[in-house]
Design an enzyme around this catalytic site. Structure first.
Site, mmCIF file in Angstrom:
data_model
loop_
_atom_site.group_PDB
_atom_site.id
_atom_site.type_symbol
_atom_site.label_atom_id
_atom_site.label_comp_id
_atom_site.label_asym_id
_atom_site.label_seq_id
_atom_site.Cartn_x
_atom_site.Cartn_y
_atom_site.Cartn_z
ATOM 1 N N THR A 256 -14.660 68.988 3.652
ATOM 2 C CA THR A 256 -15.015 67.579 3.777
ATOM 3 C C THR A 256 -14.534 66.711 2.624
ATOM 4 O O THR A 256 -14.449 67.181 1.472
ATOM 5 C CB THR A 256 -16.557 67.452 3.870
ATOM 6 O OG1 THR A 256 -16.925 66.085 3.627
ATOM 7 C CG2 THR A 256 -17.269 68.314 2.839
ATOM 8 N N GLU B 50 -16.304 64.659 1.246
ATOM 9 C CA GLU B 50 -17.422 64.542 0.289
ATOM 10 C C GLU B 50 -17.155 65.352 -0.979
ATOM 11 O O GLU B 50 -17.759 65.099 -2.023
ATOM 12 C CB GLU B 50 -18.725 65.027 0.932
ATOM 13 C CG GLU B 50 -19.433 63.999 1.784
ATOM 14 C CD GLU B 50 -20.042 62.862 0.967
ATOM 15 O OE1 GLU B 50 -20.854 63.132 0.080
ATOM 16 O OE2 GLU B 50 -19.695 61.704 1.240
ATOM 17 N N TYR C 232 -25.181 68.715 -0.632
ATOM 18 C CA TYR C 232 -24.313 68.992 0.529
ATOM 19 C C TYR C 232 -22.893 69.284 0.057
ATOM 20 O O TYR C 232 -22.280 70.283 0.440
ATOM 21 C CB TYR C 232 -24.324 67.792 1.483
ATOM 22 C CG TYR C 232 -23.219 67.819 2.527
ATOM 23 C CD1 TYR C 232 -23.337 68.574 3.688
ATOM 24 C CD2 TYR C 232 -22.049 67.068 2.354
ATOM 25 C CE1 TYR C 232 -22.315 68.598 4.645
ATOM 26 C CE2 TYR C 232 -21.033 67.083 3.298
ATOM 27 C CZ TYR C 232 -21.174 67.843 4.440
ATOM 28 O OH TYR C 232 -20.164 67.866 5.382
ATOM 29 N N LYS D 230 -20.627 72.702 0.235
ATOM 30 C CA LYS D 230 -19.309 72.717 0.890
ATOM 31 C C LYS D 230 -18.201 73.155 -0.082
ATOM 32 O O LYS D 230 -17.189 73.685 0.342
ATOM 33 C CB LYS D 230 -19.002 71.330 1.460
ATOM 34 C CG LYS D 230 -19.786 71.009 2.738
ATOM 35 C CD LYS D 230 -19.211 71.764 3.933
ATOM 36 C CE LYS D 230 -19.869 71.344 5.233
ATOM 37 N NZ LYS D 230 -19.249 71.973 6.415
HETATM 38 P P1 NAP Z 1 -23.130 67.737 13.471
HETATM 39 O O1 NAP Z 1 -22.942 66.861 14.650
HETATM 40 O O2 NAP Z 1 -24.273 67.485 12.571
HETATM 41 O O3 NAP Z 1 -23.216 69.253 14.017
HETATM 42 C C1 NAP Z 1 -23.645 70.284 13.172
HETATM 43 C C2 NAP Z 1 -23.761 71.544 14.003
HETATM 44 O O4 NAP Z 1 -24.232 72.603 13.157
HETATM 45 C C3 NAP Z 1 -24.778 71.444 15.157
HETATM 46 O O5 NAP Z 1 -24.273 72.162 16.260
HETATM 47 C C4 NAP Z 1 -25.987 72.139 14.592
HETATM 48 O O6 NAP Z 1 -26.858 72.669 15.567
HETATM 49 C C5 NAP Z 1 -25.306 73.264 13.831
HETATM 50 N N1 NAP Z 1 -26.205 73.911 12.869
HETATM 51 C C6 NAP Z 1 -26.946 73.332 11.884
HETATM 52 N N2 NAP Z 1 -27.651 74.256 11.223
HETATM 53 C C7 NAP Z 1 -27.350 75.444 11.794
HETATM 54 C C8 NAP Z 1 -27.763 76.782 11.561
HETATM 55 N N3 NAP Z 1 -28.642 77.097 10.587
HETATM 56 N N4 NAP Z 1 -27.253 77.765 12.328
HETATM 57 C C9 NAP Z 1 -26.375 77.473 13.326
HETATM 58 N N5 NAP Z 1 -25.960 76.227 13.611
HETATM 59 C C10 NAP Z 1 -26.437 75.232 12.848
HETATM 60 O O7 NAP Z 1 -21.810 67.748 12.570
HETATM 61 P P2 NAP Z 1 -20.322 67.286 12.947
HETATM 62 O O8 NAP Z 1 -20.196 65.848 12.630
HETATM 63 O O9 NAP Z 1 -19.976 67.815 14.284
HETATM 64 O O10 NAP Z 1 -19.500 68.051 11.821
HETATM 65 C C11 NAP Z 1 -19.004 69.369 12.053
HETATM 66 C C12 NAP Z 1 -18.718 70.029 10.725
HETATM 67 O O11 NAP Z 1 -17.724 69.287 10.013
HETATM 68 C C13 NAP Z 1 -19.898 70.119 9.763
HETATM 69 O O12 NAP Z 1 -19.752 71.316 9.039
HETATM 70 C C14 NAP Z 1 -19.738 68.927 8.838
HETATM 71 O O13 NAP Z 1 -20.353 69.187 7.611
HETATM 72 C C15 NAP Z 1 -18.227 68.874 8.736
HETATM 73 N N6 NAP Z 1 -17.628 67.569 8.504
HETATM 74 C C16 NAP Z 1 -17.924 66.524 9.321
HETATM 75 C C17 NAP Z 1 -17.295 65.304 9.137
HETATM 76 C C18 NAP Z 1 -17.598 64.118 10.038
HETATM 77 O O14 NAP Z 1 -17.248 63.004 9.647
HETATM 78 N N7 NAP Z 1 -18.173 64.337 11.222
HETATM 79 C C19 NAP Z 1 -16.353 65.153 8.113
HETATM 80 C C20 NAP Z 1 -16.072 66.253 7.301
HETATM 81 C C21 NAP Z 1 -16.690 67.468 7.519
HETATM 82 P P3 NAP Z 1 -28.058 71.783 16.204
HETATM 83 O O15 NAP Z 1 -27.433 71.024 17.327
HETATM 84 O O16 NAP Z 1 -29.036 72.818 16.629
HETATM 85 O O17 NAP Z 1 -28.565 70.878 15.120
HETATM 86 N N1 GDD Z 2 -26.691 57.250 7.197
HETATM 87 C C1 GDD Z 2 -26.754 56.037 6.657
HETATM 88 N N2 GDD Z 2 -27.779 55.199 7.016
HETATM 89 N N3 GDD Z 2 -25.820 55.687 5.749
HETATM 90 C C2 GDD Z 2 -25.887 54.434 5.235
HETATM 91 C C3 GDD Z 2 -26.891 53.520 5.591
HETATM 92 C C4 GDD Z 2 -27.892 53.929 6.515
HETATM 93 O O1 GDD Z 2 -28.803 53.201 6.858
HETATM 94 N N4 GDD Z 2 -26.661 52.370 4.924
HETATM 95 C C5 GDD Z 2 -25.563 52.545 4.196
HETATM 96 N N5 GDD Z 2 -25.087 53.802 4.369
HETATM 97 C C6 GDD Z 2 -23.914 54.379 3.680
HETATM 98 C C7 GDD Z 2 -24.194 55.728 3.005
HETATM 99 O O2 GDD Z 2 -24.892 55.534 1.783
HETATM 100 C C8 GDD Z 2 -22.755 56.234 2.841
HETATM 101 O O3 GDD Z 2 -22.173 55.657 1.691
HETATM 102 C C9 GDD Z 2 -22.034 55.679 4.068
HETATM 103 O O4 GDD Z 2 -22.903 54.663 4.617
HETATM 104 C C10 GDD Z 2 -21.748 56.723 5.150
HETATM 105 O O5 GDD Z 2 -22.934 57.454 5.362
HETATM 106 P P1 GDD Z 2 -23.050 58.494 6.591
HETATM 107 O O6 GDD Z 2 -22.641 57.851 7.851
HETATM 108 O O7 GDD Z 2 -24.408 59.088 6.521
HETATM 109 O O8 GDD Z 2 -21.901 59.567 6.293
HETATM 110 P P2 GDD Z 2 -21.436 60.283 4.946
HETATM 111 O O9 GDD Z 2 -20.131 59.644 4.554
HETATM 112 O O10 GDD Z 2 -22.516 60.348 3.954
HETATM 113 O O11 GDD Z 2 -21.173 61.776 5.445
HETATM 114 C C11 GDD Z 2 -20.428 62.043 6.640
HETATM 115 O O12 GDD Z 2 -19.055 62.186 6.327
HETATM 116 C C12 GDD Z 2 -18.743 63.297 5.470
HETATM 117 C C13 GDD Z 2 -17.221 63.268 5.238
HETATM 118 O O13 GDD Z 2 -16.913 62.354 4.230
HETATM 119 C C14 GDD Z 2 -20.990 63.318 7.263
HETATM 120 O O14 GDD Z 2 -20.387 63.497 8.526
HETATM 121 C C15 GDD Z 2 -20.692 64.530 6.418
HETATM 122 O O15 GDD Z 2 -21.085 65.712 7.119
HETATM 123 C C16 GDD Z 2 -19.193 64.579 6.128
HETATM 124 O O16 GDD Z 2 -18.879 65.681 5.302
#
Ligand code: NAP
Ligand code: GDD
Length: 349
Positions: free
Chosen positions: A126, A128, A150, A154
């Site tokens: 990620t 992050e 987190y 990672k």
């Molecule tokens: P998400 O929607 O939160 O999905 C997370 C998945 O992990 C869900 O299927 C959840 O199951 C499962 N999970 C959580 N705890 C678990 C456990 N103890 N054992 C087995 N499964 C578990 O996340 P996403 O946005 O699809 O992201 C997918 C991956 O990419 C994550 O690793 C995230 O950290 C990473 N990532 C995401 C982004 C982004 O912007 N989306 C960017 C960079 C990296 P439940 O449905 O039961 O909760």
């Molecule tokens: N969730 C949330 N809720 N975020 C807020 C809010 C609020 O009300 N107001 C402002 N933010 C700001 C957060 O502080 C952060 O700076 C930004 O919006 C994005 O927050 P999120 O959407 O929660 O995502 P993230 O960037 O912290 O994390 C996501 O992206 C990562 C990759 O860069 C997640 O998907 C992570 O799993 C992933 O690794």
């Protein structure tokens, strides 16, 4: 012969899109799901793939269940997407986040190392990891400076993926993905919180939208395109790590402004910023450089920022309208009326 994939995190945003993508490529798809009190299959149903995948009960914190999942599915490729993926929650539950996001990946790598070394392994790394960024835009060579439990969890899985590749010759790869969003994004993430609230405000179901840090900047892409990048990473002729991003950066405020523009409302009339929604430590700016993945794998993002905002707002508006007409469909928003009752940690004390 068709390939077999095992996806951890198949019930999440990326897992569901990846399952659909791989089925389209002719893969046999297995996914692990964890036992929770209310099953969470809505995304797989929403994308019409629930009956086309095989689900195996397992948990990232239970290595024996992962061993069983790999033994049963006999995968050619493992996509490790399961995570406690909400950065904010990692400040509340750092140990659980480390067990799932950090140690869980080591369990899977160990299983592959002992069971079948030619299984290809994708780790969901990620942006992050960059935390307090040391340069902009961020590349595969930018120093990591994580800012949350987190991100540190990672970092553990990022480096172990690299180490297992170098030490044991595993085909183990990191996709360093920047934020990617969609209509099936988790509802607590800022983009979906905004699109869902804008739809409700437009329909008179909600009066205001309270957010935290409006100045934070992210490199936001469209999730269905990003899962293709995961697959391409595992089809490369050698295992490697890739940044996957759009190359643009926008603030939360810009996302809010465009989201309200889409329904002909002025965000200034509805949006408040409250400290309680801020994090103990913030990542202020992310902007990825996708040059390497473009050049080596031919992957490019297509959906631009304003189009992404529109896709999300339109989808939530459409779902709330359908709901008002009494239609039934798989959906998360009804089970999440808001964050009012959820204790918030707020900024640094
Ligand atoms: P998400 O929607 O939160 O999905 C997370 C998945 O992990 C869900 O299927 C959840 O199951 C499962 N999970 C959580 N705890 C678990 C456990 N103890 N054992 C087995 N499964 C578990 O996340 P996403 O946005 O699809 O992201 C997918 C991956 O990419 C994550 O690793 C995230 O950290 C990473 N990532 C995401 C982004 C982004 O912007 N989306 C960017 C960079 C990296 P439940 O449905 O039961 O909760
Ligand atoms: N969730 C949330 N809720 N975020 C807020 C809010 C609020 O009300 N107001 C402002 N933010 C700001 C957060 O502080 C952060 O700076 C930004 O919006 C994005 O927050 P999120 O959407 O929660 O995502 P993230 O960037 O912290 O994390 C996501 O992206 C990562 C990759 O860069 C997640 O998907 C992570 O799993 C992933 O690794």
């Amino acid at each position: 012969m068709s390939k077999t994939a095992l996806i951890t995190g198949i019930t999440g945003q990326d897992g569901a899109y990846l399952a659909k993508f791989l089925l389209g490529k002719g893969y046999k798809v297995y996914g692990i799901y964890r036992r929770i009190s209310t099953p969470n299959f809505w995304r797989l149903q929403y994308l019409g793939v629930f009956d086309k995948v095989t689900l195996i009960p397992a948990d990232m914190a239970d290595m024996s269940s992962l061993l069983e999942a790999v033994t049963i599915s006999e995968p050619d490729e493992v996509y490790n997407l399961a995570a406690q993926s909400y950065v904010g929650a990692s400040f509340d539950q750092p140990l659980m986040t480390t067990a799932i996001d950090g140690v869980g990946a080591i369990s899977m790598l160990e299983i592959i190392r002992h069971l079948k070394r030619d299984i290809k392994f994708y780790q969901a790394s990620t942006s992050e990891l960059y935390g307090t960024v040391r340069e902009t835009p961020q590349t595969e060579n930018t120093v990591f400076w994580p800012n949350s439990p987190y991100a540190v969890a990672k970092l553990l899985s990022y480096h172990n993926t690299r180490i297992y590749r170098e030490a044991y010759d595993l085909f183990a790869c990191n996709g360093i993905l920047f934020n990617h969003e969609s209509p099936i994004r988790g509802i607590e993430f800022v983009t979906r919180k905004i699109s869902n609230s804008v739809a409700r405000i437009k329909l008179g179901l909600q009066k205001e939208l309270v957010l935290g840090n409006l100045e934070a900047r992210r490199d936001w892409g469209y999730a269905p395109e990003f899962v293709e990048a995961m697959w391409k990473i595992l089809q490369h002729n050698k295992p490697d790590d890739f940044v996957c991003s759009t190359g643009e950066t926008h603030s939360v405020k810009e996302f809010v402004e465009h989201a309200f523009d889409n329904v002909n409302l002025n965000y200034k009339d509805f949006v408040k910023s409250d400290k309680s929604f801020m994090r103990p430590k913030e990542v202020e700016l992310l902007q990825g450089d996708p040059t390497k993945i473009k050049k080596e794998l031919g992957w490019e993002p297509k959906t631009k920022f304003k189009e992404l905002v529109k896709i999300m707002v339109d989808a939530d508006l459409d779902r709330w309208k359908q709901h008002q007409e009494g239609k039934m469909f798989p959906w998360d928003a009804l089970n999440y009326p808001g964050e009012m009752n959820i204790l918030k940690r707020g900024p640094k004390k």
